[in-house]
Write a protein that holds these residues in place. Structure first.
Motif, PDB file in Angstrom:
ATOM      1  N   THR B 255      36.220 117.244 100.013  1.00  0.00           N
ATOM      2  CA  THR B 255      37.043 118.163  99.230  1.00  0.00           C
ATOM      3  C   THR B 255      38.137 117.349  98.563  1.00  0.00           C
ATOM      4  OG1 THR B 255      36.749 119.933 100.843  1.00  0.00           O
ATOM      5  CG2 THR B 255      38.614 120.168  99.342  1.00  0.00           C
ATOM      6  N   GLN B 256      38.384 117.586  97.309  1.00  0.00           N
ATOM      7  CA  GLN B 256      39.562 116.998  96.677  1.00  0.00           C
ATOM      8  C   GLN B 256      39.968 117.906  95.535  1.00  0.00           C
ATOM      9  OE1 GLN B 256      39.280 112.861  95.511  1.00  0.00           O
ATOM     10  NE2 GLN B 256      41.504 112.649  95.666  1.00  0.00           N
ATOM     11  N   ASN B 257      41.213 118.347  95.562  1.00  0.00           N
ATOM     12  CA  ASN B 257      41.682 119.205  94.483  1.00  0.00           C
ATOM     13  C   ASN B 257      43.134 118.866  94.169  1.00  0.00           C
ATOM     14  OD1 ASN B 257      43.458 120.683  96.249  1.00  0.00           O
ATOM     15  ND2 ASN B 257      41.654 121.790  97.008  1.00  0.00           N
ATOM     16  N   ASP B 258      43.643 119.475  93.136  1.00  0.00           N
ATOM     17  CA  ASP B 258      45.008 119.129  92.733  1.00  0.00           C
ATOM     18  C   ASP B 258      45.968 120.291  92.971  1.00  0.00           C
ATOM     19  OD1 ASP B 258      44.012 120.770  90.842  1.00  0.00           O
ATOM     20  OD2 ASP B 258      44.325 119.423  89.133  1.00  0.00           O
ATOM     21  N   ARG B 259      45.765 120.976  94.074  1.00  0.00           N
ATOM     22  CA  ARG B 259      46.741 121.996  94.461  1.00  0.00           C
ATOM     23  C   ARG B 259      48.121 121.365  94.503  1.00  0.00           C
ATOM     24  NH1 ARG B 259      46.233 123.824  99.959  1.00  0.00           N
ATOM     25  NH2 ARG B 259      48.060 125.018  99.404  1.00  0.00           N
ATOM     26  N   PRO B 260      49.168 122.130  94.146  1.00  0.00           N
ATOM     27  CA  PRO B 260      50.516 121.536  94.127  1.00  0.00           C
ATOM     28  C   PRO B 260      50.936 121.031  95.505  1.00  0.00           C
ATOM     29  CG  PRO B 260      50.555 123.868  93.455  1.00  0.00           C
ATOM     30  CD  PRO B 260      49.131 123.516  93.698  1.00  0.00           C
ATOM     31  N   GLU B 261      51.526 119.864  95.512  1.00  0.00           N
ATOM     32  CA  GLU B 261      52.016 119.284  96.763  1.00  0.00           C
ATOM     33  C   GLU B 261      53.247 120.062  97.213  1.00  0.00           C
ATOM     34  OE1 GLU B 261      54.242 116.895  99.517  1.00  0.00           O
ATOM     35  OE2 GLU B 261      54.925 117.118  97.450  1.00  0.00           O
ATOM     36  N   TYR B 262      53.333 120.328  98.512  1.00  0.00           N
ATOM     37  CA  TYR B 262      54.374 121.229  99.024  1.00  0.00           C
ATOM     38  C   TYR B 262      55.783 120.663  98.894  1.00  0.00           C
ATOM     39  CZ  TYR B 262      57.075 123.996 102.353  1.00  0.00           C
ATOM     40  OH  TYR B 262      58.022 124.769 102.937  1.00  0.00           O
ATOM     41  N   GLY B 263      55.957 119.390  99.193  1.00  0.00           N
ATOM     42  CA  GLY B 263      57.302 118.799  99.190  1.00  0.00           C
ATOM     43  C   GLY B 263      57.965 118.928  97.830  1.00  0.00           C
ATOM     44  N   ALA B 264      57.226 118.548  96.788  1.00  0.00           N
ATOM     45  CA  ALA B 264      57.776 118.611  95.434  1.00  0.00           C
ATOM     46  C   ALA B 264      58.049 120.061  95.055  1.00  0.00           C
ATOM     47  CB  ALA B 264      56.810 117.962  94.452  1.00  0.00           C
ATOM     48  N   ALA B 265      57.078 120.941  95.395  1.00  0.00           N
ATOM     49  CA  ALA B 265      57.258 122.367  95.079  1.00  0.00           C
ATOM     50  C   ALA B 265      58.478 122.917  95.812  1.00  0.00           C
ATOM     51  CB  ALA B 265      55.998 123.140  95.474  1.00  0.00           C
TER      52      ALA B 265
END
Ligand code: SF4
Lengths: 386, 279
Positions: B255-265
């Motif tokens: 699996t690889q996707n570009d869901r937003p990274e939590y820390g930056a969000a």
């Protein structure tokens, strides 16, 4: 240190709950990380910090459970920031293993426990003082612990700030313990941070080759390595030697455990705080914390008005217990009364410290706070018998 | 001097004072550790900026051997410690080393929420189908009918497909590799380290001394050979709809996707809170 009542300045006074005061105290203390999990009656602390912490440059996160909230707080503190969690009874029980980790690995952090009725789910919205022993001995093994027990909204603010200072200075978890009544009732208060600069952690400095993360000087508190500063040390919950690595060498273990267990004794003057009211000529001294101490204060006035010589000793630092101060306050007393919202916890410690005194408990666990009249009546009887 | 093609010397990343290590001869965890250190070397990750957080068990002990900022935490909780650390210190590379019991049993709740949050942490779960350190009890990944000290007649519980779980829970990167293929494993870990969000890497490792002996699987080389012919079966592979093949546990990037990274969000959301307060 002995605490005296300060007068309110009308211009800055605000109506505030204990939980709000706690959140404000955390920000004033320099808290930069909060992780929590919803639980009554402490959730308002998180609900305040979700806004005020980012405004102060900090991070707020609601975790998936109580255990992870405690773990995340320790993780943040290992990263070098002042960190706090807040919970209540059942949640506090769940945090215990990781509180022991913080105590053993000497990671500063603040845990707020707003007591509620127990055991188990108990009475979430009713006051209790039944976590007195759990705050001290809740995790397995031998370890030191600082517990502060404020009894008013303003004191919650001040003691939360002091909790952060002591955590950083002594490299230890500090618990702020109060009950549902002062947590959720509002008082008119003017808040001002205690004087002096806020304590900062003693960071490791100097050459890496000579550095031992758990070697302490005469103050008993080792300087802590900050990740990124180049020390690249190991932190573990296993019993460890001065180099931070696990050891089972009997001498190294005894040395490490002795330093850990006794380090707070070297700082008792800084840690201990109490209030003694009219104990000098008291025939009966009441020993109480939190909301029970509030009722006891009024009971002293009721008794004194009738010519009965009653005093109050109120530990603000609950653990380590201000032993010498209690003994001093009760020197002339013929009996000691311990009103508390449990079946008998604070009384055990008072009995231990005052072996020759008559010590009686006034224990109420119905979910209702003890009234001043109840305490005054009991103190009056004791004074007449003594 | 043992140096391989990439000029990688494992000793540059190990704490020499901790040698000899405590792993049993032939234990797959040493191979997994080597692959991790090789990946860190390939990416030239600064050891001072590397934080390795581990849990309890044989896998949990590995952090002590790595010359970095290492944190050996409590059983099942390394992901929760790492969440606090990564949020407080976004400048650090945070790697978690966990085992199948640590990550899927006692720590399962933290795994699914770490996947859901997608905070930048690289989580290595070393799956050897057993609680090795406590003497060989059944774990959530023990294959059916395997013998353990707590399944004397063979395991009759279905086992977890950890990668399917991580994918379903929303991890941005999920992959699996066997210890037999060290360069491939290294490349997978590298891809995980480079992924901007939460990366879950399952390493199929061998517990030679406890699991191998109990199940009569032969010596360490024999167990490694077995990895070639038989990628461990999962009880769920045909019963739950997953993006995987249906014959055996697949390996590689799953699996690889570009869901937003939590820390930056999270930092953006905090900035919005501050901006709102300033108005
Ligand atoms: S018990 Fe098993 S997993 Fe643990 S070190 Fe030995 S071989 Fe490795």
């Amino acid at each position: 240190m002995n605490v005296h009542d300060k007068s309110l300045s009308k211009s800055t006074a605000k109506l505030l709950s204990g939980n709000s005061a706690c959140a404000q105290g955390a920000v004033a203390a320099g808290c930069k990380f909060f992780a929590g999990y919803p639980i009554t009656p402490s959730s308002e602390i998180a609900e305040k910090l979700v806004t005020s912490l980012p405004q102060a440059g900090g991070v707020f996160i609601q975790m998936e459970d109580e255990i992870s909230a405690m773990a995340a707080v320790i993780g943040a503190s290992m990263g070098g920031v002042k960190a706090m969690t807040a919970t209540s009874g059942p949640g506090f029980s769940l945090k215990q293993e990781n509180i022991g980790y913080a105590a053993g690995a000497e990671i500063p952090c603040v845990i707020v426990n707003v007591m509620r009725g127990g055991p188990s789910t108990g009475m979430p919205t009713r006051p209790s003082q039944a976590d007195i022993m759990q705050t001290r001995f809740g995790s397995h093994g031998d370890y030191p612990m600082i517990v502060l027990a404020p009894s008013s909204v303003r004191e919650i603010y001040e003691e939360t700030i002091r909790a952060f200072d002591l955590a950083e200075i002594c490299r230890t978890p500090v618990i702020v313990l109060y009950d549902q009544v002062i947590a959720q009732s509002s008082e008119t208060v003017a808040l001002a941070p205690p004087s002096g600069v806020r304590a900062e952690r003693k960071w490791a400095s100097g050459p890496r080759a000579d550095y031992k993360p758990y070697a302490a000087g005469i103050d008993g508190i080792p300087a802590m390595p900050r990740p990124g500063d180049g020390y690249r040390t190991h932190t573990t919950g296993l019993t460890h030697g001065e180099n931070g690595f696990p050891t089972q060498n009997p001498e190294a273990v005894e040395r490490a455990m002795s330093r850990l267990y006794s380090k707070l004794d070297l700082h008792r003057e800084l840690i201990e705080s109490w209030e003694a009211i009219r104990c000098e000529d008291a025939d009966v001294v009441i020993v109480a914390i939190g909301i029970s101490a509030r009722a006891a204060k009024r009971a002293v006035e009721i008794c004194r008005a009738k010519g009965v010589h009653v005093g109050l000793f109120r530990p603000i630092t609950l653990w380590p217990f201000p032993e010498a101060a209690l003994q001093q306050a009760c020197k002339g007393a013929r009996a000691v009364l311990v009103p508390e919202l449990n079946i008998g916890q604070l009384r055990l410690e008072v009995e231990r410290l005052l072996g020759r005194h008559r010590v009686e408990g006034l224990h109420q666990y119905s979910g209702e706070p003890i009234t001043p009249a109840q305490i005054a009546a009991r103190a009056t009887t004791l004074a007449s018998e003594a | 001097m043992f140096t391989d093609a990439a000029n990688f010397d494992v000793r540059d990343y190990l704490r020499k004072e901790m040698m000899p290590h405590f792993l049993c001869p032939g234990c797959g965890h040493g191979i997994a550790l080597r692959a991790l250190l090789w990946a860190l070397h390939d990416l030239a990750i600064d050891k001072d900026k590397l934080a390795v957080v581990s849990g309890i068990g044989c896998a949990g002990r590995l952090s002590a051997y790595i010359d970095a900022n290492t944190f050996h935490t409590t059983h099942g909780r390394p992901l929760a410690y790492a969440t606090g650390l990564a949020l407080a210190r976004p400048d650090l590379h945070v790697v978690v080393i966990s085992g199948d019991g640590d990550c899927l049993a006692i720590g399962g709740n933290h795994l699914i929420h770490a996947c859901r949050r997608n905070l930048k942490i690289t989580c290595l779960m070393l799956n050897n189908e057993i609680y090795g350190m406590t003497g060989g009890q059944v774990s959530p990944t023990t294959s059916e009918s395997r013998l353990t000290t707590t399944t004397p007649l063979g395991n009759n519980e279905p086992n977890f497909d950890a990668c399917a779980l991580a994918t379903a829970a929303g991890a941005g990167f999920v992959g699996r590799e066997v210890t037999r293929h060290v360069p491939k494993l290294k490349e997978l870990i590298k891809a995980g380290l480079e992924h901007p969000g939460f990366a879950f890497v399952e390493v199929l490792s061998d517990c030679t001394e406890v699991f191998g002996r109990k199940n009569d699987l032969g010596s360490s080389p024999e167990m490694i050979m077995r990895q070639k012919s038989e990628i461990r079966p999962s009880a769920y592979r045909n019963t739950v709809e997953t993006p995987f093949h249906s014959t055996s546990l697949p390996t590689g990037i799953l699996t690889q996707n570009d869901r937003p990274e939590y820390g930056a969000a999270h930092r953006r959301a905090a900035a919005a809170v501050v901006a709102k307060g300033a108005k």
